[in-house]
Scaffold this active site. Sequence first.
Site, PDB file in Angstrom:
ATOM      1  N   ARG A 304      -1.723  -2.978   3.882  1.00 33.93           N
ATOM      2  CA  ARG A 304      -0.813  -2.029   4.530  1.00 33.93           C
ATOM      3  C   ARG A 304      -1.570  -1.120   5.498  1.00 33.93           C
ATOM      4  O   ARG A 304      -1.010  -0.668   6.506  1.00 33.93           O
ATOM      5  CB  ARG A 304       0.008  -1.234   3.514  1.00 33.93           C
ATOM      6  CG  ARG A 304       1.228  -0.576   4.144  1.00 33.93           C
ATOM      7  CD  ARG A 304       2.098   0.160   3.140  1.00 33.93           C
ATOM      8  NE  ARG A 304       3.175  -0.637   2.570  1.00 33.93           N
ATOM      9  CZ  ARG A 304       4.340  -0.907   3.165  1.00 33.93           C
ATOM     10  NH1 ARG A 304       4.609  -0.430   4.364  1.00 33.93           N
ATOM     11  NH2 ARG A 304       5.252  -1.629   2.550  1.00 33.93           N
ATOM     12  N   GLU A 705       8.369   7.184   1.302  1.00 35.53           N
ATOM     13  CA  GLU A 705       6.990   7.372   1.738  1.00 35.53           C
ATOM     14  C   GLU A 705       6.814   7.931   3.141  1.00 35.53           C
ATOM     15  O   GLU A 705       5.888   8.726   3.360  1.00 35.53           O
ATOM     16  CB  GLU A 705       6.238   6.038   1.638  1.00 35.53           C
ATOM     17  CG  GLU A 705       6.095   5.556   0.215  1.00 35.53           C
ATOM     18  CD  GLU A 705       5.574   4.138   0.141  1.00 35.53           C
ATOM     19  OE1 GLU A 705       6.332   3.216   0.491  1.00 35.53           O
ATOM     20  OE2 GLU A 705       4.416   3.961  -0.252  1.00 35.53           O
TER      21      GLU A 705
HETATM   22  N1  LUZ Z   1       3.473  -1.578  -3.543  1.00 35.01           N
HETATM   23  C1  LUZ Z   1       3.272  -2.892  -3.374  1.00 35.01           C
HETATM   24  C2  LUZ Z   1       3.730  -0.761  -2.523  1.00 35.01           C
HETATM   25  O1  LUZ Z   1       2.998  -3.580  -4.344  1.00 35.01           O
HETATM   26  N2  LUZ Z   1       3.399  -3.403  -2.140  1.00 35.01           N
HETATM   27  C3  LUZ Z   1       3.676  -2.664  -1.054  1.00 35.01           C
HETATM   28  O2  LUZ Z   1       3.773  -3.179   0.046  1.00 35.01           O
HETATM   29  C4  LUZ Z   1       3.835  -1.280  -1.239  1.00 35.01           C
HETATM   30  N3  LUZ Z   1       4.070  -0.492  -0.203  1.00 35.01           N
HETATM   31  C5  LUZ Z   1       4.196   0.805  -0.407  1.00 35.01           C
HETATM   32  C6  LUZ Z   1       4.087   1.316  -1.689  1.00 35.01           C
HETATM   33  N4  LUZ Z   1       3.869   0.540  -2.726  1.00 35.01           N
HETATM   34 MO1  MOS Z   2       4.419   3.501  -4.273  1.00 34.92          MO
HETATM   35  S1  MOS Z   2       2.705   3.993  -3.325  1.00 34.92           S
HETATM   36  O1  MOS Z   2       5.624   3.151  -3.310  1.00 34.92           O
HETATM   37  O2  MOS Z   2       4.336   3.227  -5.863  1.00 34.92           O
END
Ligand code: LUZ
Ligand code: MOS
Length: 768
Positions: A304, A705
């Site tokens: 990400r 987020e």
């Molecule tokens: N969790 C995950 C996340 O496993 N994959 C993601 O792309 C993600 N993105 C944001 C927050 N948690």
């Molecule tokens: Mo999250 S960083 O969307 O658990």
Amino acid sequence: MKNIDSSTHVRGESIYLDDIPLIRGTLFGVAFGSPVAHGIIRSLDLTEAETMPGVVRILTYKDVTGENQIGGIVPDEPLLAEHHVHYCGMPIAFVLAETDNEARAAVKKITVTIEPLPVITDPRDAQAKGELIVRPRTFRLGETAAAWEQCTYIFEGVADTNGQEHLYIETQGAYAIPQENNGIKLYSSTQGPTAVQRAVTKSSGLPMHQIDVDVTRLGGGFGGKEDQANMWAALCALATHILKKPVKYSLHRLEDMAMTGKRHPYSSDFKIGLDNDLKIIAYEVTFYQNAGAAADLSPAVMERTLFHCTNSYFIPNVTATAFCCRTNLPPNTAFRGFGGPQGMFVIEAAIAKAAESLGVDAAVIQAKNLNKTGDEFPYGQKAESEAHACWTKAEELYDIETIRHNVASFNAANVLYKKGIALMPVCFGISFTNTRMNQARALVHVYTDGSVGVSTGAVEMGQGVNTKMLQVAAQTFSIQPERVKLQSTSTYRIANTSPSAASATADLNGRAVQIACTDIVNRLKAVAADVLQVRVDEISLQDEYIYLGDKKTDWYWQRLVMEAYAKRVSLSEHAHYSTPDIHYDATKEKGHPFAYHVYGTALVDVTVDCLRGTYEMEAVKVVHDFGASMNPMIDRGQIEGGIVQGIGWMTMEEVVFDKSGRLRSNALSTYKVPDIYSVPKEIAINFLETQQDNLAIFRSKAVGEPPLMYGIGAYFALRNAILAFNPTTTIPFDAPMTPEKVLLALYDVNPALILANDQTVKGLEVTG
Ligand code: LUZ
Ligand code: MOS
């Protein structure tokens, strides 16, 4: 509609893990963690601990009935250390006693002899020694090597961001209760009930259908419980499986801070090239991610970072590389933004460096390079952009020209106080980057009294997702919200869930609820058409009544439900939703990974006390792309919380590990988080309401987020205030910008000198 939990929250009646009544005979577990960050266990002495009052059993890796492994993405994390310890606090033994205090007293009597090995805490050291958890990855667009020639200006630099403690108010914990035939009912403070279920299955050897993970709500998660609730739940479940007793472990704050991973610190190198007109032509960036001692979610977080390395800008030539570096810190993990904020900080630093070197306002460069609909991201997806809409609306609405003017005149008139402002555009992709995780299910029951029970895979953690799910059900049935109840999240009712994460929970689970309710509505309409002897398409459900065209009938909700029951029509539905049209090819690093993007622009306005280095957040003013918000009160709360959490990360929250890998900022006396005195004096939030078709539930875009990243603006606003005081000072791009660092920067003192000599710095003089 208000958050459905608000009244029980204020009255202290909401149920968290520690509010679950204990069953007689419950044992209390406490983990014994490694006292050193890296080494080989030579001997472990449990004898004294085992004779302590109340102690029932002490488990070690030898007692693990399944596989001693809880790693989610990479199998590199034992439940209990065998011979090798990789970080301070890594669980080695699990003490079970009749009371919590007895278990903690016994833990102190365990002794372990560990032969020390070299400790790595810095990701660049790790990379230099080849300590990588997964292969490095590179995202490419255009050809940077060839593009530098077209650039009039080229700037290079280093940008570092530190970690961040999640500091959910409810610490990690679990409570396991034995059931017949080896089953286990597990209450866990987790964002990912299925992740817990899988970890328990692997480490205990029990099949998944024997493990009921049940979650009513969490006192905060922020990513810290996406994967890292697994350890404590698996330890409790293992003890329950072996002893056939209920077992509870609820971590103390200091244990939680020391033993669990945090936001990943990153160190990065950047090179940015601009043409005469300040268009960014090329950008090269290398990210060194401090993953800690095991993979946990680090490979996904790193991905990400790459996805968001150009933030809200279109840059035609990009080369972005990331290394997932193994260090001897607790495994770092998901934290609101999931690597995105770390990537965005670096591009903002590169723009700030260019702006400061060229003597222009960073906002000029930012505005010229915002992406437009149709622009390609480095990963191949085309933007459907609201970047300009948000930016332009913020400029007009908040009259940023006048604010700029006022800041300049304030700074001209004041010697010891300086103001700084910064704009922070944000563009965040919505969907799990791992395509297969973008699915959800819902189970809806309409009972014969007309009340409705809804179960989903969504975990309520204060973000208000249950309220949104309830709205979806009430609106789809066209009934009063009071008729609908959101049940706890249980792996017996909803299987194979994705964690509540990635800002996508309301979208994914909301769509599943909508599908389930729509199916039931269609069956109810068929029943009504039958009793009223009309065609189905003449019928609608409105405000608890059947309408024939625009004529209200005397068929009210409960009567219709009862009629359907009498006709033996199903009043229940289980529905599945998966995000359409998303895909990603990691071998090419191209695809269409996100359902859509969320955009926004924030203005951050700060004042620095140039004698003390302290500062105040005057205002944060935002235009945010909500799509068509289905709950403005909840969404506003998410934005306010995200901004404050982002400002905390960028300014006052400083995670400190010493060279031996021990956490020094291990309590709230040494780790400062924003409180009511440090929040911005003003937060203005304007809703960019768009009617564009998108894949969000009711076109109400994800909100969890993205707002955290507005906080990055606080760092750059502080920088501008410091430069207003001392235009020739050098300020490393090294967040958080604590008051100590501000003071050093105001007087151009190299922090390395102070830290190295530990001496008073001479010659600090106030000039001007
Ligand atoms: N969790 C995950 C996340 O496993 N994959 C993601 O792309 C993600 N993105 C944001 C927050 N948690
Ligand atoms: Mo999250 S960083 O969307 O658990």
